[in-house]
Design a protein around this motif. Structure first.
Motif, PDB file in Angstrom:
ATOM      1  N   GLU A 114       0.813  -1.208   0.000  1.00 18.74           N
ATOM      2  CA  GLU A 114       0.000   0.000   0.000  1.00 18.74           C
ATOM      3  C   GLU A 114       0.852   1.266   0.000  1.00 18.74           C
ATOM      4  N   ARG A 160     -14.713   5.628  -1.337  1.00 12.28           N
ATOM      5  CA  ARG A 160     -15.219   6.440  -0.236  1.00 12.28           C
ATOM      6  C   ARG A 160     -16.694   6.160  -0.015  1.00 12.28           C
ATOM      7  N   VAL A 195     -11.457   7.604   2.013  1.00 15.68           N
ATOM      8  CA  VAL A 195     -12.432   6.788   2.744  1.00 15.68           C
ATOM      9  C   VAL A 195     -12.565   7.310   4.170  1.00 15.68           C
ATOM     10  N   ASP A 196     -11.406   7.552   4.799  1.00 13.94           N
ATOM     11  CA  ASP A 196     -11.417   8.020   6.181  1.00 13.94           C
ATOM     12  C   ASP A 196     -12.181   9.335   6.296  1.00 13.94           C
ATOM     13  N   ARG A 229     -11.744   0.210  -1.375  1.00 16.73           N
ATOM     14  CA  ARG A 229     -11.030   1.376  -1.911  1.00 16.73           C
ATOM     15  C   ARG A 229     -11.996   2.406  -2.471  1.00 16.73           C
ATOM     16  N   ARG A 241     -12.642   0.925   3.090  1.00 18.28           N
ATOM     17  CA  ARG A 241     -11.191   0.814   2.906  1.00 18.28           C
ATOM     18  C   ARG A 241     -10.846  -0.389   2.035  1.00 18.28           C
ATOM     19  N   TRP A 256     -16.682   1.591   7.492  1.00 15.22           N
ATOM     20  CA  TRP A 256     -15.345   2.154   7.317  1.00 15.22           C
ATOM     21  C   TRP A 256     -14.365   1.099   6.800  1.00 15.22           C
ATOM     22  N   ARG A 308      -7.613   7.795  12.528  1.00 14.05           N
ATOM     23  CA  ARG A 308      -7.637   7.970  11.082  1.00 14.05           C
ATOM     24  C   ARG A 308      -8.823   8.818  10.630  1.00 14.05           C
ATOM     25  N   LEU A 310      -7.350   5.687   0.566  1.00 18.18           N
ATOM     26  CA  LEU A 310      -7.743   5.303   1.921  1.00 18.18           C
ATOM     27  C   LEU A 310      -8.076   6.535   2.745  1.00 18.18           C
ATOM     28  N   SER A 311      -7.298   7.595   2.520  1.00 16.77           N
ATOM     29  CA  SER A 311      -7.564   8.795   3.286  1.00 16.77           C
ATOM     30  C   SER A 311      -8.891   9.417   2.856  1.00 16.77           C
ATOM     31  N   LYS A 340      -3.203  -5.882   9.260  1.00 17.90           N
ATOM     32  CA  LYS A 340      -2.984  -4.466   8.973  1.00 17.90           C
ATOM     33  C   LYS A 340      -1.994  -3.869   9.974  1.00 17.90           C
ATOM     34  N   ARG A 398      -2.777   5.358  -0.710  1.00 21.65           N
ATOM     35  CA  ARG A 398      -2.879   6.112   0.539  1.00 21.65           C
ATOM     36  C   ARG A 398      -3.919   7.220   0.421  1.00 21.65           C
TER      37      ARG A 398
END
Lengths: 493, 235
Positions: free
Chosen positions: A16, A110, A28-29, A108, A105, A101, A384, A25-26, A244, A22
């Protein structure tokens, strides 16, 4: 982006590193920030409410006069309020925070239309609030795990439709070609719960079945809320978090396939073991017993997969709050499930049925396994979502020790007391009379009940620490001058 | 395992299987049970043992019919007892009291005097809410109506310590009205006797509310003292 060669590399955190992933994923967060915080605040308030109900109910076991003249807080109601606050308030809210969440993730992608997720959450919490007030006011339904009165049900149904559907839609919109085992567990759980709940509502509340078919439906439903809702979510979360955090792929992909499908096949037959000895056709009891014993397969398979992933990394794991809680939960999943299989055997069940052993077992499952894994997931998720770290390692440490020690002692106390209770209740002397009068057995249990309340106080201390740490984190402003470093438990006192 | 429809089919059929097996087949087997006389008869009106008999002409097993003129059980609860069931449900009695007698040799239900025959599915066909229970912090109540008097039940509900010292059962004093004895009419005929040690005080009386009356009526109707064809009590 090249397609990874296998599922192992797909979930390997080392793959990753590309910035693109990244960023995704951010995203998604960020998309989950508002609903995640909303569900976590709700979950925490329910956790505290459920804890208070639990303490009241526990104290009543050794002090009958405690709130003795309050109708709303009579034991039979406060016990139901505790169970429903924990399962539908705490458990389901924390699932609504964690599951979309992790799903987002892994897919991949959001989380879209988060407003609807939040609206669903608002409805859900109103529904549970009405339900719990209904229980305390005396409108409760005499079906275990389904006590909330019928007027709360439509709200809960709408709410689940609004929230649950996103987990499925996220999967449809996934941008990652690979499907990881956690995704199956989540998909299945979000499909199973509404089905279970709908059938149970129809066959028990709106058009009750005749006679003991109600009891069959009751335990098919109630055991499956644990087995097909809480369990798959917690297992899915553990499957995601262990590799993870430790940076190591899951031990075996094939075992995870076997584990998932054998759970799906066997768990939902197991509930009948709550009716062993009861006025139920023997073949149904046998079917339930067989399924309960067959549960050994998914349990061992998941145990191998989880524990072999952790093995050798215990030192690193111990420093991570997430891994501490999740591994504790995973170990207890193995233990509680094997115990549960044993308890379904008629000879064992003859002793444990109708005693505190079952109560201990329920806490072993819902708390030591499910709740501890959820705590671990929250410790990983919140930094996160909020882009800031947990403010106090000391409070995390306190949370960990108080809950881990508290619940372990509680399970030991209840199991030991319950086992002796069962033996004494069943003891018959040679002349065909009972060895212990009923009241003698209950009086014998008194010290166990006091100890149970004390372990409950310990767990409460842990919950308060968690509560404070969470709201402290929510309120603090991140200091841009000090780079955020993960809060680890390396230098704990 | 990447396809959503495939996963869905799998999770659908696994749960459908258990629903069909436990709930639906359970319903097919037990859903049409009716009240029965203690002994069933075959088509020649001869008494049979058990529930089924073999039809000599066709060789098939058939279910016996109720014996004409004989009473059938269980009996439907009515009125006060029916309402009392709702109180039992709303107070959460089920969390400490079971309503199922297990067979002799499995547990100590017979030896404790909770029943002299095993409970069977037919016992529950009239229960709109079947509350078998899963916990015995208190005794089983399948036959509690046979064990105690109405007065005992009222005293026990008002304060369990009156009848069962040391009990951890909650008191249901809120189902009773403690009031001054009327000067004109004297003590209420409905007032219950309370021993001095537990009496609220001179000049006061303890009168059950309608809910207490209903609950006791329900408890007094908890009895499995009739014979059913599938199970005969030990002689």
């Amino acid at each position: 982006m090249s397609v990874p060669a296998s599922i192992a590399t797909a979930i390997d955190p080392r793959t990753e590193s590309p910035e693109a992933i990244r960023v995704r994923l951010s995203e998604v967060d960020t998309s989950m920030k508002v609903p995640g915080v909303f569900f976590m605040i709700s979950a925490l308030f329910w956790l505290m409410a459920g804890t208070v109900f639990a303490l009241i109910a526990a104290i009543k076991f050794h002090n009958v006069d405690f709130l003795g003249d309050s109708e709303a807080f009579t034991f039979g109601r406060v016990r139901s309020a505790h169970l429903n606050a924990m399962i539908y308030g705490w458990g389901t809210n924390v699932i609504f925070a964690v599951a979309p969440w992790i799903m987002g993730r892994l897919c991949r992608t959001r989380i879209r239309f988060t407003n609807i997720l939040v609206i669903g959450g608002v409805f859900w919490n109103i529904g549970v609030t009405i339900g719990i007030f209904g229980i305390l006011a005396g409108d409760k339904i005499g079906v275990e795990w389904l006590e909330m009165p019928a007027y709360a049900t439509p709200l809960l149904a709408i709410a689940f439709a609004c929230t649950g559907v996103w987990v499925v839609l996220l999967f449809r919109w996934r941008e990652s070609g690979h499907v990881y085992v956690s995704q199956w567990y989540f998909l299945a759980a979000f499909f199973w719960l509404p089905w279970l709940y709908t059938i149970a509502q129809i066959m028990l509340v709106f058009e009750p079945a005749r006679g003991v078919v109600q009891s069959l439906t009751n335990w098919w439903f109630a055991h499956n809320v644990l087995g097909l809702w809480l369990t798959p979510i917690a297992l899915g979360a553990a499957y995601y978090l262990i590799p993870k955090v430790l940076g190591r792929p899951i031990y075996s992909y094939y075992l995870s396939v076997i584990g998932f499908w054998s759970l799906a096949l066997f768990y939902n037959w197991a509930g009948v073991h709550h009716l062993i000895g009861g006025p139920i056709p023997a073949w149904l009891i046998s079917a339930g017993t067989v399924a309960s014993v067959m549960m050994v397969i998914p349990v061992i398979v998941v145990a191998i997969n989880h524990h072999m992933t952790v093995v050798g990394l215990h030192k690193e794991g111990w420093a991570s709050p997430t891994i501490r809680f999740v591994v504790f939960g995973a170990i207890n999943y193995t233990a509680v499930s094997l115990l549960g299989s044993a308890m379904a055997l008629r000879s064992v069940n003859e002793v444990t049925h109708f005693t505190h052993f079952t109560v201990g077992h329920a806490h072993h499952g819902v708390y030591s396994f499910f709740t501890m894994i959820m705590f671990g997931a929250v410790y990983y998720m919140m930094p996160r979502l909020l882009n800031r770290e947990w403010p106090s390692a000391m409070l995390i440490s306190l949370h960990w020790w108080a809950t881990a020690v508290g619940v372990t002692l509680m399970v030991v106390v209840l199991s030991l007391g319950g086992w002796i209770q069962g033996l004494r209740l069943n003891a018959i002397s040679d002349d065909g009379t009972v060895v212990y009068q009923f009241m003698e057995v209950m009086e014998y249990l008194n010290p166990y009940m006091v100890m149970r309340s004390l372990t409950g106080v310990l767990i409460t201390i842990g919950h308060v620490a968690f509560f404070i740490n969470f709201f402290w984190m929510l309120c603090q402003r991140p200091d841009p001058r000090t780079p955020a470093r993960p809060t680890l438990l390396t230098n704990e006192a | 395992m990447r396809s959503l429809p495939l996963i869905f089919l799998g999770v659908f059929f696994t749960l459908a299987l258990s629903w069909v097996g436990i709930v639906l087949v359970g319903h097919l087997q037990l859903g049409d049970l009716e009240p029965a006389s203690a002994v069933l008869v075959n088509q020649e009106a001869e008494p049979i043992a058990g529930v089924f008999f073999r039809d000599d002409r066709t060789g098939a097993y058939r279910m016996g019919a109720n014996q004409p003129g004989e009473p059938v059980f269980p009996i439907q609860l009515t009125g006060s007892a029916q309402r009392g069931k709702r109180i039992y449900e709303s107070m959460g009695c089920i969390y400490c009291h079971s309503q199922q007698v297990r067979r002799q040799g499995f547990g100590s239900d017979f030896e404790r005097g909770w029943g002299d025959r095993q409970s069977v599915p037919r016992d529950y066909i009239h229960h709109e809410r079947v509350m078998l229970g899963t916990m015995r912090t208190g005794p089983d109540l399948s036959n509690v109506g046979l064990r105690y008097s109405e007065l005992w039940q009222h005293q026990h509900l008002f304060n369990p310590q009156i009848t069962s010292p040391g009990s951890i059962m909650p008191r249901y004093a809120f189902l009773y009205e403690v009031r001054p004895i009327s000067e004109d009419r004297g003590p209420s005929p409905r007032a219950i006797q309370i021993p001095d040690a537990f009496h609220p005080g001179p000049g006061l009386e303890v009168v059950p509310t309608q809910r207490a009356v209903d609950l006791v009526a329900y408890l007094m109707n908890l009895r499995q003292d009739y014979d059913l064809p599938e199970i005969r009590r030990a002689e």
